[in-house]
Write an enzyme that holds these catalytic residues in place. Sequence first.
Site, PDB file in Angstrom:
ATOM      1  N   ARG A 190      -2.160   0.535   5.212  1.00  0.00           N
ATOM      2  CA  ARG A 190      -1.358   1.311   6.172  1.00  0.00           C
ATOM      3  C   ARG A 190       0.127   1.243   5.792  1.00  0.00           C
ATOM      4  NH1 ARG A 190       1.692   0.099  10.378  1.00  0.00           N
ATOM      5  NH2 ARG A 190       1.244  -2.122  10.227  1.00  0.00           N
ATOM      6  N   GLU A 206      -0.409  -3.442  -4.274  1.00  0.00           N
ATOM      7  CA  GLU A 206      -1.617  -4.278  -4.258  1.00  0.00           C
ATOM      8  C   GLU A 206      -2.044  -4.240  -2.802  1.00  0.00           C
ATOM      9  OE1 GLU A 206      -2.982  -6.417  -6.768  1.00  0.00           O
ATOM     10  OE2 GLU A 206      -1.309  -7.359  -7.808  1.00  0.00           O
ATOM     11  N   CYS A 241      -7.813 -10.787   0.130  1.00  0.00           N
ATOM     12  CA  CYS A 241      -8.005  -9.371  -0.176  1.00  0.00           C
ATOM     13  C   CYS A 241      -9.213  -9.197  -1.078  1.00  0.00           C
ATOM     14  CB  CYS A 241      -6.771  -8.821  -0.856  1.00  0.00           C
ATOM     15  SG  CYS A 241      -6.312  -9.820  -2.260  1.00  0.00           S
TER      16      CYS A 241
END
Length: 460
Positions: A190, A206, A241
């Site tokens: 976002r 990233e 992540c």
Amino acid sequence: MPYIVHIGDCCPNGMLLWIYLMFGEISAKAAHMLSLPKVLDFFTRLIQRVSPKSYQQAFGEVYVTQKFLENFCGDQVRFLARSFAVPGNHLGQQSHGFRWPYGPVAIITPFNFPLEIPVLQLMGALYMGNKPVLKVDSKVSIVMEQMLRLLHTCGLPLEDVDFINSDGKTMNKLLLEGNPRMTLFTGSSRVAEKLAVDLKGRVKLEDAGFDWKILGPDVHQEDYVAWVCDQDAYACSGQKCSAQSLLFMHENWSKTSLLSKLKDLAERRKLADLTIGPVLTVTTDSMLEHVNKLLEIPGSKLLFGGSPLENHSIPPIYGAIKPTAVYVPLEEIMKDKNFELVTKEIFGPFQVITDYQNSQLAVVLDALERMHNHLTAAVVSNDPLFLQEVIGKSVNGTTYAGLRARTTGAPQNHWFGPAGDARGAGIGTPEAIKLVWSCHREIIYDFGPVPKNWEVPPST
Ligand SMILES: NC(=O)c1ccc[n+]([C@@H]2O[C@H](COP(=O)([O-])OP(=O)(O)OC[C@H]3O[C@@H](n4cnc5c(N)ncnc54)[C@H](O)[C@@H]3O)[C@@H](O)[C@H]2O)c1
């Protein structure tokens, strides 16, 4: 307001030479300091205070950072800026390709790796001759504040790095006013997309990871594979992540006891040692709501977890759920109305598990193609033809292949980053540093002499 110097404007490559020597030395000293047990333990515990994870996981972060610094001692920083020359068309002409700094740059990093991500990106920016302003998520920025003090002790000039503690909105304003030539952003998609527009594309990203793992048709080492699945999905309470978000199990694996082993491993995690713990950006209610929405899909079922952690004092602004897995049938995942929901990144201890038959591999590959984030992936198989098929038809930037394939735990010695996006950044290796923190500049030297019998030719 940090003062940003346009060093890229004024420093020819020669003038940067001393910087390369200096950063080789700083890296050597900092690597040594971080290797001292007392310092290693200090940073490990400091990370644990702000980004709840087990001692071993926090230790891993310091260890990778220390090894990275060792990698760039001595002349290794100088070698990053290696140039090349190509002979020209006549005497006195030759072209030189240089890695050139951007000058003023910005680095924005998330909460989940308070030391590793900022240090690796910051040092990369400095190694390539840039002047960075660094903003770490304010929940965890004390770790980098302490690390900067360590770097200053190791010789980093005070004016080489600007460090700001602020919320995202303030940083956004600073970027618009300071106008850095390049911004490296690590965090959610976002914010990444917003910055790409605000900064007119002068970004490298990233961003979010919705990471998949495929278990191939050849079944071996069930205990080991179950353990890696547990680590990938639930270590750091799933706040990586690279965490495993979707597991595709070949039907041969469905016949084994893999799932019950995975359940046992997930259930031995406990709050007392932070092998499961608070989720900083998703509340318990929103994670359970997501689980419930998935359970409305026909054929789906709760495999384990799906309830809040008990007996704790974690404030309700954070999340606290048991390691959770929901099974969703592959045909349902592929329906347009479900695909987005199933492939939504939940930054907590949660994964979706599905299975596929031999004849459905093309459907699995189609699912990979439809996903937006192509960060990490794992293909667990020692069958070369199977590996070839999956790797050839997918794009994830960091893909592990083979029986021991994982999605998490990237060390400093290989590239980590997304692929398939022109804005994609990388971290850790010489290739990542050069790609992210320098641009190509070509200087064509053409000294002459002009041939003696040269005459002004007709106009062209
Ligand atoms: N790809 C990677 O290497 C990588 C690594 C770690 C985390 N992540 C991703 O990060 C996300 C979790 O981290 P998070 O919750 O801290 O992400 P986030 O996007 O909310 O915040 C990241 C950083 O951006 C700052 N920020 C927020 N809004 C901003 C704005 N408008 N302008 C400038 N800065 C702004 C935040 O203060 C923080 O420092 C997950 O999606 C995860 O997958 C990606």
